[in-house]
Scaffold this active site. Structure first.
Site: not given
Ligand code: PGA
Ligand code: ZN
Length: 428
Positions: A208, A340
């Site tokens: 990220e 998400k």
């Molecule tokens: P991930 O990480 O997209 O790999 O799940 C993001 C998070 O854990 O917030």
């Molecule tokens: Zn997370």
């Protein structure tokens, strides 16, 4: 305008892994959306469909694309492109399972997201207006911005996934970005100074865009970040606070019923003490996934101890799932919800979870995944629904910047209202 064509094909995301891109056509209008993917995924997320086999190490998404072109296209063709709710219901219905495991949540969300973009094109309005309720869109969100990365996102010894900066003293969204840019630069300088003498190459970054720090334990990472905040000229806590994504599900050892953290295994009570210790010792304002996704008792105990002081943010715990959010609100297991879209599977489900969090006086935080593309849909979603906070990753890599920059464009085009520190839980 009615949907007359739906197409889908395989593209590659920021990790180089295949993902689903969908295009929806409605008369002269069209919209495209590309589905993100997690690495530290939770067990309760809607199910992402991968081909298996030899192609791309089993991670191909050709079957999901075929499901879009066949099963899902026929479910939505002929429907008015602005009927997001009706279309999303038809998509879920066509899949036939709650977790979207028949056709794949990546197939379903691909269509749902592309429909939203096509509706924006068809109506000549920006996406953040099209996704907004009748009362209109909201403020620019407070960003929590990744500075240091560990866990499943980095080749690091650090088991904790994200150490983030929250620019609580910033008065506008552009100021918020600039503030964290200074902190990130200072962190990079500290890491560089520790790793070598001289040279000016920036440190390596993780999935990220956060720096991979040369530290193995959480205390050293907190100290590095506090030092960087000071180096940048800010007061740790009052001007720039710290958020942490522990992502504890991934070091929870079910056999030992404990948390395997940097060489030691902590039982639930010790893990809670450890997290409370971080909150006491450092200017921590938000803690995500401090306990595993099904450790409800642990979450409730931690919320009893610190829920009136800091934001307790459920990611794997809630998985953007309405039933899990209801349970967490009823039991007081947290006070904030990570949102998400690909955990939920449709735009409508995402919106419902976000609004349910707001109705409970919880703080929603719209979030990217670790696998992304330059698709910026979540920026508009956060503004449209007045989420108040957003989590995208670091200020590096174009798949992250596409979203930060989209928010700068919305800031420019709107009155620039900024959610600010008040967006964080616990709400007053
Ligand atoms: P991930 O990480 O997209 O790999 O799940 C993001 C998070 O854990 O917030
Ligand atoms: Zn997370």
């Amino acid at each position: 305008m009615r949907i007359d064509a739906v197409d889908a094909w395989e593209v590659l995301d920021s990790r180089g892994d295949p993902t689903v891109r969908v295009r929806v056509d409605a008369g002269d209008a069209s919209g495209t959306f590309t589905v993100p993917a997690g690495a530290s995924t939770g067990a309760h997320e809607a199910v992402e469909r991968r081909d298996g086999g030899d192609r791309y190490g089993g991670r191909g998404v050709r079957d999901a694309c075929v499901a879009v072109r066949n099963d899902l296209a026929s479910a939505v063709e002929g429907r008015p492109v602005t009927d997001q709710e009706g279309i999303d219901a038809a998509l879920v219905d066509r899949d036939g399972t709650d977790d979207l495991s028949t056709l794949g949540a990546n197939a379903v969300l691909g269509v749902s997201g592309a429909v939203a973009h096509a509706a924006a094109d068809a109506t000549g309005r920006p996406l953040y207006e099209v996704l907004a309720p009748d009362s209109g869109s909201g403020d620019l969100p407070m960003p929590m911005i990744n500075v240091l990365s560990g866990g499943l996102h980095a080749a690091a010894d650090l088991p904790i996934q994200d150490f983030l900066a929250v620019p609580v003293g910033a008065g506008t969204y552009p100021d918020a970005l600039e503030t964290v840019w200074e902190v990130r630069r200072a962190a990079g300088a500290r890491i560089g100074a520790e790793r070598r003498s001289g040279g000016d190459h920036p440190p390596a970054v993780a999935d990220e865009g956060g720096f991979v720090p040369p530290v193995a334990d959480a205390d050293a990472a907190f100290e590095l970040l506090v030092g960087a905040i000071r180096d940048a000229g800010y007061d740790p806590g009052d001007e720039v606070a710290i958020a942490v994504d522990v992502a504890a599900t991934h070091f929870y050892d079910a056999d030992a019923d404990g948390y395997a953290l940097a060489g030691e295994t902590l039982d639930r009570a010790a893990m809670i003490d450890r997290v409370v210790g971080w909150i006491d010792d450092y200017p921590v304002r938000s803690v995500e996934d401090p306990l595993a996704e099904d450790d409800w008792a642990g979450w409730e105990r931690l919320a009893d101890r610190v829920g009136d002081r800091v934001q307790l943010l459920g990611d794997d715990l809630l998985a953007t799932n309405a039933d899990r959010l209801d349970r967490a609100v009823a039991s007081g297991a947290a006070n904030a919800a990570l949102v998400k879209p690909n955990q939920a599977g449709t735009i409508t489900r995402t919106r419902r979870v976000l609004e349910a969090a707001q109705d409970a006086d919880w703080a929603p935080v719209v979030s990217a995944r670790s696998g992304e593309t330059c698709d910026w849909t979540i920026a508009d979603l956060a503004v449209a629904l007045d989420a108040g906070q957003i989590k995208i990753g670091s200020l590096a890599r174009s798949e992250r910047l596409a979203k930060y920059n989209r928010l700068l464009g919305i800031d420019r085009a709107s009155d620039g209202g900024f959610a600010g520190e008040a967006a964080l839980a616990p709400r007053e």
